[in-house]
Write a protein that holds these residues in place. Sequence first.
Motif, PDB file in Angstrom:
ATOM      1  N   VAL A 172       0.837  -1.195   0.000  1.00 34.93           N
ATOM      2  CA  VAL A 172       0.000   0.000   0.000  1.00 34.93           C
ATOM      3  C   VAL A 172       0.875   1.249   0.000  1.00 34.93           C
ATOM      4  CG1 VAL A 172      -1.688   1.350   1.333  1.00 34.93           C
ATOM      5  CG2 VAL A 172      -2.038  -1.111   1.018  1.00 34.93           C
ATOM      6  N   GLU A 217       1.055   4.019  -2.949  1.00 33.81           N
ATOM      7  CA  GLU A 217       0.844   5.456  -2.691  1.00 33.81           C
ATOM      8  C   GLU A 217       2.006   6.284  -3.255  1.00 33.81           C
ATOM      9  OE1 GLU A 217      -1.479   6.648   1.111  1.00 33.81           O
ATOM     10  OE2 GLU A 217      -0.109   5.031   1.684  1.00 33.81           O
ATOM     11  N   LEU A 226      -6.407  10.903   1.874  1.00 31.73           N
ATOM     12  CA  LEU A 226      -7.373   9.844   2.129  1.00 31.73           C
ATOM     13  C   LEU A 226      -7.757   9.126   0.841  1.00 31.73           C
ATOM     14  CD1 LEU A 226      -9.201   8.268   4.017  1.00 31.73           C
ATOM     15  CD2 LEU A 226     -10.925  10.077   3.772  1.00 31.73           C
ATOM     16  N   ARG A 227      -8.051   9.881  -0.210  1.00 32.14           N
ATOM     17  CA  ARG A 227      -8.398   9.250  -1.500  1.00 32.14           C
ATOM     18  C   ARG A 227      -7.226   8.431  -2.033  1.00 32.14           C
ATOM     19  NH1 ARG A 227     -10.941  13.252  -5.639  1.00 32.14           N
ATOM     20  NH2 ARG A 227     -11.460  11.311  -6.670  1.00 32.14           N
ATOM     21  N   ARG A 228      -6.013   8.962  -1.887  1.00 35.73           N
ATOM     22  CA  ARG A 228      -4.818   8.225  -2.339  1.00 35.73           C
ATOM     23  C   ARG A 228      -4.690   6.917  -1.579  1.00 35.73           C
ATOM     24  NH1 ARG A 228       0.272  10.918  -0.424  1.00 35.73           N
ATOM     25  NH2 ARG A 228      -0.332   9.712   1.385  1.00 35.73           N
ATOM     26  N   ARG A 229      -4.871   6.938  -0.253  1.00 39.46           N
ATOM     27  CA  ARG A 229      -4.766   5.716   0.556  1.00 39.46           C
ATOM     28  C   ARG A 229      -5.834   4.714   0.144  1.00 39.46           C
ATOM     29  NH1 ARG A 229      -2.213   3.183   5.109  1.00 39.46           N
ATOM     30  NH2 ARG A 229      -0.575   4.555   4.346  1.00 39.46           N
ATOM     31  N   GLN A 230      -7.056   5.170  -0.055  1.00 33.73           N
ATOM     32  CA  GLN A 230      -8.138   4.272  -0.459  1.00 33.73           C
ATOM     33  C   GLN A 230      -7.875   3.682  -1.844  1.00 33.73           C
ATOM     34  OE1 GLN A 230     -11.374   7.022   0.065  1.00 33.73           O
ATOM     35  NE2 GLN A 230     -11.819   6.302   2.138  1.00 33.73           N
ATOM     36  N   ALA A 231      -7.379   4.497  -2.749  1.00 31.26           N
ATOM     37  CA  ALA A 231      -7.062   4.008  -4.095  1.00 31.26           C
ATOM     38  C   ALA A 231      -5.947   2.969  -4.036  1.00 31.26           C
ATOM     39  CB  ALA A 231      -6.649   5.175  -4.993  1.00 31.26           C
ATOM     40  N   ASP A 290      -5.076   1.101  -1.468  1.00 34.74           N
ATOM     41  CA  ASP A 290      -5.587  -0.083  -0.787  1.00 34.74           C
ATOM     42  C   ASP A 290      -6.442  -0.930  -1.731  1.00 34.74           C
ATOM     43  OD1 ASP A 290      -5.754  -1.496   1.800  1.00 34.74           O
ATOM     44  OD2 ASP A 290      -7.898  -1.099   1.578  1.00 34.74           O
ATOM     45  N   THR A 291      -7.268  -0.269  -2.529  1.00 40.89           N
ATOM     46  CA  THR A 291      -8.105  -0.979  -3.501  1.00 40.89           C
ATOM     47  C   THR A 291      -7.248  -1.717  -4.522  1.00 40.89           C
ATOM     48  OG1 THR A 291      -9.900   0.623  -3.251  1.00 40.89           O
ATOM     49  CG2 THR A 291      -9.866  -0.664  -5.295  1.00 40.89           C
ATOM     50  N   SER A 306      -5.415  -4.661  -2.982  1.00 41.64           N
ATOM     51  CA  SER A 306      -6.346  -5.775  -2.764  1.00 41.64           C
ATOM     52  C   SER A 306      -6.514  -6.590  -4.037  1.00 41.64           C
ATOM     53  CB  SER A 306      -7.708  -5.257  -2.293  1.00 41.64           C
ATOM     54  OG  SER A 306      -7.593  -4.655  -1.040  1.00 41.64           O
ATOM     55  N   VAL A 343      -9.253   3.147 -10.846  1.00 38.73           N
ATOM     56  CA  VAL A 343      -8.576   3.850  -9.755  1.00 38.73           C
ATOM     57  C   VAL A 343      -8.064   5.201 -10.231  1.00 38.73           C
ATOM     58  CG1 VAL A 343      -6.506   3.782  -8.285  1.00 38.73           C
ATOM     59  CG2 VAL A 343      -8.012   1.783  -8.417  1.00 38.73           C
TER      60      VAL A 343
END
Length: 196
Positions: A128, A132, A146-151, A153-154, A157, A182
């Motif tokens: 992750v 990033e 936050l959006r970068r971390r979620q992207a 993480d997605t 995964s 993404v």
Amino acid sequence: MPGTGAPDARTRILDAAEELFAGDGFDATPTSRIAERAGVAKALLFYYFPRKDGLLEALIAERLPEPPLCRVGSVARRGDLKGSLVRLARALDLGGRKSRVLRAVLFRDLGSHPSVLAHRFRLRTALVELTEQVLDAASPFTLDRLRRRQAADTYVSLMLVEADHRRFAGVLPDLAAAASIVSRALAGPAAGLSLA
């Protein structure tokens, strides 16, 4: 034997354990089969690895990916989020032949062995963070954290799911399509960002 190019006994034991754990799983592989496959006496196996768990721990420590997993500069291209993510997945090759233990042990034996769970957590965290860094290096503008971390993480995964699914004959996730989704989610209204 030293000087002959033949692997030493410890290496042969680890090679045999890797092959058998990948094929049959940790719990279904007796130490006697590992010793037989390695061409060593069972006593020698226990000399190097007094517990069967020690074999698994050595494989994790010595043969599974650890950070740094790849260089950001080798995959990230400014203005090309999608391509940078695709290059990252190719560079990591988490489901490739060299990662048989990753695919078999890290996924199948995840719940039953704390050392496997701990390594998977460290690996996922490193993936992750690396993703990033690639997104930051590829983006022509500052990304929302936050959006970068979620992207990231997605995408991680999906890379891990793809690596796990290579063990089976099923349909693999489309990492390029995921990279496109993404990228579009991160790009928002930004102009001039290559999303193709």
